[in-house]
Enzyme design. Structure first.
Site, PDB file in Angstrom:
ATOM      1  N   LYS A 185       0.866  -1.188   0.000  1.00 40.20           N
ATOM      2  CA  LYS A 185       0.000   0.000   0.000  1.00 40.20           C
ATOM      3  C   LYS A 185       0.895   1.228   0.000  1.00 40.20           C
ATOM      4  O   LYS A 185       1.529   1.559   0.993  1.00 40.20           O
ATOM      5  CB  LYS A 185      -0.888   0.042   1.249  1.00 40.20           C
ATOM      6  CG  LYS A 185      -1.954   1.107   1.119  1.00 40.20           C
ATOM      7  CD  LYS A 185      -2.373   1.734   2.426  1.00 40.20           C
ATOM      8  CE  LYS A 185      -1.537   2.878   2.886  1.00 40.20           C
ATOM      9  NZ  LYS A 185      -1.500   4.070   2.011  1.00 40.20           N
ATOM     10  N   VAL A 242       1.422   6.154  13.764  1.00 39.48           N
ATOM     11  CA  VAL A 242       0.874   5.048  12.961  1.00 39.48           C
ATOM     12  C   VAL A 242       1.576   3.743  13.345  1.00 39.48           C
ATOM     13  O   VAL A 242       0.956   2.680  13.403  1.00 39.48           O
ATOM     14  CB  VAL A 242       0.988   5.352  11.443  1.00 39.48           C
ATOM     15  CG1 VAL A 242       0.637   4.128  10.611  1.00 39.48           C
ATOM     16  CG2 VAL A 242       0.071   6.520  11.074  1.00 39.48           C
ATOM     17  N   GLU A 260       9.635   1.107  11.069  1.00 40.28           N
ATOM     18  CA  GLU A 260      10.693   2.113  10.880  1.00 40.28           C
ATOM     19  C   GLU A 260      10.018   3.464  10.988  1.00 40.28           C
ATOM     20  O   GLU A 260       9.263   3.857  10.101  1.00 40.28           O
ATOM     21  CB  GLU A 260      11.339   1.948   9.494  1.00 40.28           C
ATOM     22  CG  GLU A 260      12.090   0.658   9.301  1.00 40.28           C
ATOM     23  CD  GLU A 260      13.309   0.542  10.191  1.00 40.28           C
ATOM     24  OE1 GLU A 260      13.796   1.572  10.691  1.00 40.28           O
ATOM     25  OE2 GLU A 260      13.759  -0.589  10.419  1.00 40.28           O
ATOM     26  N   CYS A 294      13.408  11.011   7.568  1.00 35.88           N
ATOM     27  CA  CYS A 294      13.395  10.472   8.935  1.00 35.88           C
ATOM     28  C   CYS A 294      14.750  10.718   9.590  1.00 35.88           C
ATOM     29  O   CYS A 294      14.849  10.817  10.804  1.00 35.88           O
ATOM     30  CB  CYS A 294      13.072   8.990   8.905  1.00 35.88           C
ATOM     31  SG  CYS A 294      14.086   8.101   7.723  1.00 35.88           S
ATOM     32  N   GLU A 395       9.414  15.611  16.306  1.00 37.84           N
ATOM     33  CA  GLU A 395       9.741  15.564  14.878  1.00 37.84           C
ATOM     34  C   GLU A 395       8.847  16.553  14.133  1.00 37.84           C
ATOM     35  O   GLU A 395       7.626  16.450  14.171  1.00 37.84           O
ATOM     36  CB  GLU A 395       9.509  14.150  14.332  1.00 37.84           C
ATOM     37  CG  GLU A 395       9.936  14.020  12.889  1.00 37.84           C
ATOM     38  CD  GLU A 395       9.684  12.627  12.306  1.00 37.84           C
ATOM     39  OE1 GLU A 395       8.554  12.129  12.444  1.00 37.84           O
ATOM     40  OE2 GLU A 395      10.616  12.050  11.715  1.00 37.84           O
TER      41      GLU A 395
HETATM   42  P1  NAD Z   1       2.468   8.266   8.026  1.00 37.37           P
HETATM   43  O1  NAD Z   1       2.674   7.535   9.300  1.00 37.37           O
HETATM   44  O2  NAD Z   1       1.435   9.327   7.990  1.00 37.37           O
HETATM   45  O3  NAD Z   1       2.073   7.245   6.855  1.00 37.37           O
HETATM   46  C1  NAD Z   1       2.877   6.127   6.546  1.00 37.37           C
HETATM   47  C2  NAD Z   1       2.024   5.093   5.850  1.00 37.37           C
HETATM   48  O4  NAD Z   1       1.115   4.566   6.819  1.00 37.37           O
HETATM   49  C3  NAD Z   1       1.172   5.648   4.706  1.00 37.37           C
HETATM   50  O5  NAD Z   1       1.140   4.721   3.647  1.00 37.37           O
HETATM   51  C4  NAD Z   1      -0.184   5.778   5.356  1.00 37.37           C
HETATM   52  O6  NAD Z   1      -1.250   5.707   4.436  1.00 37.37           O
HETATM   53  C5  NAD Z   1      -0.204   4.585   6.287  1.00 37.37           C
HETATM   54  N1  NAD Z   1      -1.172   4.668   7.383  1.00 37.37           N
HETATM   55  C6  NAD Z   1      -1.743   5.772   7.916  1.00 37.37           C
HETATM   56  N2  NAD Z   1      -2.610   5.418   8.898  1.00 37.37           N
HETATM   57  C7  NAD Z   1      -2.574   4.063   8.989  1.00 37.37           C
HETATM   58  C8  NAD Z   1      -3.225   3.106   9.816  1.00 37.37           C
HETATM   59  N3  NAD Z   1      -4.090   3.466  10.758  1.00 37.37           N
HETATM   60  N4  NAD Z   1      -2.916   1.796   9.630  1.00 37.37           N
HETATM   61  C9  NAD Z   1      -2.021   1.404   8.698  1.00 37.37           C
HETATM   62  N5  NAD Z   1      -1.393   2.270   7.881  1.00 37.37           N
HETATM   63  C10 NAD Z   1      -1.653   3.587   8.020  1.00 37.37           C
HETATM   64  O7  NAD Z   1       3.906   8.791   7.577  1.00 37.37           O
HETATM   65  P2  NAD Z   1       4.294   9.664   6.324  1.00 37.37           P
HETATM   66  O8  NAD Z   1       3.753  11.043   6.552  1.00 37.37           O
HETATM   67  O9  NAD Z   1       3.944   8.971   5.055  1.00 37.37           O
HETATM   68  O10 NAD Z   1       5.890   9.647   6.438  1.00 37.37           O
HETATM   69  C11 NAD Z   1       6.564  10.448   7.333  1.00 37.37           C
HETATM   70  C12 NAD Z   1       6.958   9.692   8.580  1.00 37.37           C
HETATM   71  O11 NAD Z   1       7.674   8.524   8.206  1.00 37.37           O
HETATM   72  C13 NAD Z   1       7.898  10.488   9.455  1.00 37.37           C
HETATM   73  O12 NAD Z   1       7.563  10.305  10.798  1.00 37.37           O
HETATM   74  C14 NAD Z   1       9.252   9.873   9.151  1.00 37.37           C
HETATM   75  O13 NAD Z   1      10.201  10.039  10.166  1.00 37.37           O
HETATM   76  C15 NAD Z   1       8.893   8.455   8.936  1.00 37.37           C
HETATM   77  N6  NAD Z   1       9.918   7.771   8.144  1.00 37.37           N
HETATM   78  C16 NAD Z   1      10.705   6.855   8.780  1.00 37.37           C
HETATM   79  C17 NAD Z   1      11.714   6.198   8.088  1.00 37.37           C
HETATM   80  C18 NAD Z   1      12.572   5.163   8.772  1.00 37.37           C
HETATM   81  O14 NAD Z   1      13.119   4.304   8.088  1.00 37.37           O
HETATM   82  N7  NAD Z   1      12.742   5.192  10.077  1.00 37.37           N
HETATM   83  C19 NAD Z   1      11.917   6.485   6.743  1.00 37.37           C
HETATM   84  C20 NAD Z   1      11.102   7.429   6.134  1.00 37.37           C
HETATM   85  C21 NAD Z   1      10.085   8.058   6.850  1.00 37.37           C
END
Ligand code: NAD
Length: 506
Positions: A185, A242, A260, A294, A395
């Protein structure tokens, strides 16, 4: 695969879900638009807003495909992955341009994003001939003991928007080389890069059903995915909020789960640092990808002896960064991903001011002239930040850097470790003793010496401590660990019943 419809400024293509090798519309009949954050008149594509029934169809397709895919020898699976990596090289420029259009980061960086997928492909193709297990001596005579890796089964991948192809590749390549089948997804802001990536997998020969795409919103299809009884592993990269939801859901059905999550990454600059190098690194780490990594360098902890010089020069250079549409090769920083993220950035800037940090540059939305249709923000720097302020703890995920003064190395490490996250960390020093202490004492998944907090290479474990995750690692051998189950196998060729722990040969 696609039909044309009239978008806001141009013809936008309709993308469908990929289920069992066919491109199909969502059963909901609903779609959503993928909008260019640098120019919101530009509709990059129209994607399916899927529901539970679409998830179920995709999981069923993956389950059926698994029965065959798991039996394909791993070196054969790896050949397909190798071919996909080669095809990505040919498609790199087109995919980078699509990515800049859908998420805003500058071309130099989106080319790097596709390159990361290529690198991961070549590494994981090699795994097809490694995937090492273990043979160990048995405690009984005429008995052979070994541990082998088996695929886990059907895996769900939920990905974020900031590395729209690299992160899906970190998940899909190791999963499929190990013999798993997948449902991915993509983030709702960046589905196109996942479609481009998976199209390449299909063109390289990945059989139908091995990889399925269900696009849509996490709030609607997240739970059907993580709760589905046929899914045995879930890999999420996203926010810690999430991550908590997904982790709890997986725990209820005993699913393997890799999280992650977020970061609040510190870069320490000591008095003996090469300041020019630290300035360059801080700007790249803080404002690269518009601070939306991130691993972004969101805190710079500077020792008092060089504090004023560093801050003055850093602000001077941050002011000069060229902001704009990432498709322009001269631009250094693109827009925020969407309106909500821009509003979050602006609200943290207000929080910083009200907490008493000194706003030295930036802080405003750019919305006139070339910026009028996008989500642009000035590169923003706060100095004299107290480590306990919210802008130093939470963050932000935007181009907002907090500079914090410190007295000495131990003080810097205490500040660096004093946040809920533990993803990346960095230190600039020319003293090898202090560098080694930092390597030992920074409680994070990654530490850089004389480089900023961004710039991971694909063959080393990637991930972090505390609220950054749940202990798993992506990248390199860490990923194979996640996507395989250990099976211990005993072969008794003694022709008699031998009881372990009981029949003890003299
Ligand atoms: P997000 O948590 O809003 O979304 C991530 C994914 O989760 C999306 O595909 C979203 O549709 C899905 N999602 C949302 N609600 C959900 C639910 N209830 N159940 C299952 N899936 C759900 O994050 P984002 O805005 O897409 O990305 C930014 C975040 O990701 C930041 O916090 C960043 O630090 C983190 N990030 C971490 C890494 C790492 O490897 N540690 C890498 C990149 C980004």
């Amino acid at each position: 695969m696609a039909t044309d419809v009239i978008g806001k400024t141009a013809t936008a293509r309709i993308y469908k879900n990929l289920i069992d090798g066919d491109w199909v519309e969502a059963t909901t009949g609903e779609t959503f638009e993928n909008i260019n954050p640098a120019d919101t008149r530009d509709v990059v594509g129209v994607f399916q807003k899927s529901g539970k029934a679409d998830v179920e169809a995709a999981v069923e397709a993956a389950r059926r495909a698994f029965e065959k895919w798991r039996l394909v020898p791993a070196p054969r699976r790896a050949e397909i992955i190798y071919r996909a990596a080669q095809m990505l090289i040919e498609r790199k420029e087109d995919y980078a341009r699509d990515m800049t259009r859908e998420m805003g980061k500058v071309l130099k960086e989106t080319r790097g994003d596709v390159q990361e997928a290529i690198d991961t492909g070549f590494y994981m193709a090699g795994e097809g001939r490694r995937m090492f297990g273990a043979t160990v001596p048995s405690e009984l005579p005429n008995k052979f003991a070994m541990a082998v890796r088996h695929p886990v089964g059907v895996c769900a991948m939920i990905t974020p928007w900031n590395f729209p192809m690299a992160i899906p590749s970190w998940k899909l390549f190791p999963a499929i080389v190990a013999g798993n089948c997948c449902v991915i997804k993509p983030a709702q802001d960046t589905p196109l890069s996942v479609f481009n990536f998976v199209q390449t997998l299909l063109d390289a020969g990945v059989p139908k059903g091995v990889v399925n795409i269900v696009s849509g919103f996490g709030s609607r299809i997240g739970a059907p995915l993580t709760e589905h009884p046929e899914i045995r592993a879930v890999s999420l990269t996203g926010s810690s909020d999430v991550g908590r939801i997904v982790g709890e859901s997986c725990a209820r059905s005993f699913k393997r789960c890799s999280l992650e999550l977020g970061g609040k990454n510190p870069m320490i600059v000591l008095d003996d640092a090469n300041l020019e190098l630290a300035l360059e690194g801080g700007l790249w780490g803080g404002f690269g990808t518009t601070g939306q990594r991130c691993t972004a360098t969101s805190r710079i902890i500077v020792q008092k002896g060089v504090y004023h010089e560093f801050v003055g020069e850093f602000v001077e250079r941050a002011r000069k960064l060229k902001v704009g549409n990432g498709l322009d090769e001269t631009v250094e920083m693109g827009p925020a991903i969407n309106k909500a993220q821009l509003e979050t950035d602006l609200s943290y800037i207000e929080i910083g001011k009200s907490e008493g940090a000194k706003l030295l540059c930036g802080g405003h939305r750019l919305d006139s002239g070339p910026y009028q249709y996008g989500w642009f923000l000035e590169p923003t720097v706060f100095s004299d930040v107290d480590p306990k302020m919210r802008i130093a703890q939470e963050e932000i995920f935007g181009p907002v850097v907090s500079i914090i003064p410190c007295d000495h190395l131990e003080h810097a490490i205490e500040i660096a470790n004093g946040v809920p996250y533990g993803l990346s960390s960095a230190i600039y020093t020319r003293d090898v003793n202090r560098a080694f202490k930092a390597m030992r004492d920074l409680f994070a998944g990654i530490t850089y010496i004389n480089a900023p907090t961004i710039g991971a290479e694909v063959h080393l474990p990637f991930g972090g401590t505390k609220a950054t995750g749940n202990g798993h690692r992506e990248g390199g051998f860490g990923a194979i660990e996640f996507y395989t189950e250990w099976k211990s196998v005993y072969v008794d060729y003694s022709d008699r019943l031998q009881k372990a722990q009981i029949d003890r040969p003299e």
